[in-house]
Enzyme design. Structure first.
Site, PDB file in Angstrom:
ATOM      1  CE  LYS A   1      -2.729   5.863   2.192  1.00  0.00           C
ATOM      2  NZ  LYS A   1      -1.407   5.329   1.773  1.00  0.00           N
TER       3      LYS A   1
ATOM      4  CB  CYS B   1      -0.122   4.893   5.340  1.00  0.00           C
ATOM      5  SG  CYS B   1       1.629   5.331   5.103  1.00  0.00           S
TER       6      CYS B   1
ATOM      7  CD  GLU C   1      -0.407   1.909   2.998  1.00  0.00           C
ATOM      8  OE1 GLU C   1      -0.994   2.469   2.067  1.00  0.00           O
ATOM      9  OE2 GLU C   1       0.493   2.460   3.686  1.00  0.00           O
TER      10      GLU C   1
END
Length: 263
Positions: free
Chosen positions: A109, A142, A40
Site C-alpha cells: 500500500k 484501498c 484488504e
C-alpha cells in the site's frame, strides 16, 4: 473473467480465513473465473491495531505457501490482502498468486490512511503490475484508489485492469462508487474493488464492492451488507478498439498548463 469476494474475515484467525479463501477459490473455478480478489488484510482482519505486526508474515511464509497450494488445486489466481513482514518492516500488502501457484507480485500500500496505519506499516515505494496468464493487472489497496495519479500511472505501466483489495469504512460511501467509476472511466480500463462489510471493533465498513467496466458503468455491485461473490466477463468489461466511449484522456492529457505537475 475476474471475480471478487465481499466478506468479513475472522479477526486474527488466519486458518479460518484461508479456509474461506479456499472455499471461494472453488466457487470462482466453477464460475470460470481467471482470478478472485479478496479485501484488504483479509488474511488477518483489518482493525487489529499493532497486533498486525505480530501477525505479519514474509512473502514466502506459510500463509502465502497455502495460497499457492489453493490456487494450484483450483486453477484460479488469487489476490489477497495481508500484513507482510520484510525484516523489521511491516507492509499493508496484497499477495498476487497466479493459477499455477506462482507468487507473481506483492503490492505494498502506497498511501497509508489516517493516524493508525502509519504507526503499524511502512508505505510502499513502487506501483505494482503483475501478469496472470495473458492479463496485466495493476494493484492498488484501498486509499490508493482515491489518488487518480496512481491509477493513471498503472495504466501507463501497461495495466489492462486494476484490482483493489479494500477496507473502506463509513462514512466514505462515495469511494466505492463515485471514485472507482471515475478511475475506470478516465483510464478506459475495468476496475475490481473488493471491500469488507459489517463491523470490526469500532469500525463499520461500507461494503458496496463492485466490478466496473471501461466506461465507468457497474457490471456487478454488492450492497452495503452481506457476504457477496461477484464475477463478470472480460468481454463485457473491456473496450473494443472502435468503441465510441473508449477513453482518450491518456492520449490527450496535457501537462503544460501553468502549475501542472506530471505524476
Amino acid at each position: 473473467m475476474p471475480a471478487l469476494l465481499q466478506a468479513l474475515p475472522e479477526a486474527g484467525n488466519k486458518q479460518a480465513n484461508l479456509e474461506t479463501i479456499d472455499r471461494h477459490a472453488s466457487v470462482a473455478a466453477a464460475a470460470g473465473a481467471e482470478f478472485v480478489c479478496f479485501p484488504e488484510l483479509f488474511l488477518t482482519g483489518y482493525n487489529l491495531g499493532t497486533a498486525l505486526r505480530d501477525l505479519a508474515e514474509p512473502a514466502d511464509g506459510p500463509s502465502v505457501r497455502r495460497m499457492s497450494e489453493i490456487a494450484t488445486r483450483h486453477g484460479v489466481g488469487l489476490i489477497v490482502g495481508m500484513p507482510e513482514r520484510d525484516g523489521n518492516r511491516v507492509y499493508n500488502s496484497a499477495a498476487a498468486v497466479d493459477a499455477q501457484g506462482r507468487v507473481v507480485g506483492m503490492c505494498r500500500k502506497f498511501q497509508l490512511f489516517g493516524a493508525v496505519e502509519p504507526e503499524i506499516f511502512t508505505p510502499g515505494a513502487d506501483l505494482t503490475v503483475v501478469s496472470m496468464g495473458a492479463r496485466r493487472i495493476g494493484l492498488l489497496i484501498c486509499y490508493d484508489v482515491e489518488f487518480p495519479e496512481l491509477s493513471r500511472a498503472l495504466r501507463r505501466k501497461g495495466a489492462e485492469v486494476i484490482c483493489a483489495p479494500t477496507a473502506n469504512m463509513t462514512p466514505y460511501f462515495e469511494a466505492p462508487t463515485t471514485l472507482v467509476r471515475a478511475r475506470a472511466l478516465e483510464n478506459g480500463i475495468p476496475f475490481i474493488y473488493a471491500n469488507l462489510y459489517g463491523r470490526e471493533g469500532d469500525l463499520a465498513y461500507t461494503g458496496l464492492s463492485g466490478i466496473v467496466g471501461f466506461d465507468g458503468m457497474d457490471r456487478a455491485r454488492a450492497g452495503k451488507s452481506g457476504e457477496v461473490f461477484l464475477h463478470a466477463s472480460f468481454d463485457d468489461l473491456s473496450a473494443p478498439a472502435d468503441h465510441p466511449l473508449r477513453s482518450t484522456q491518456l492520449r490527450d492529457l496535457r501537462l503544460d498548463a501553468r502549475g501542472a505537475v506530471q505524476a
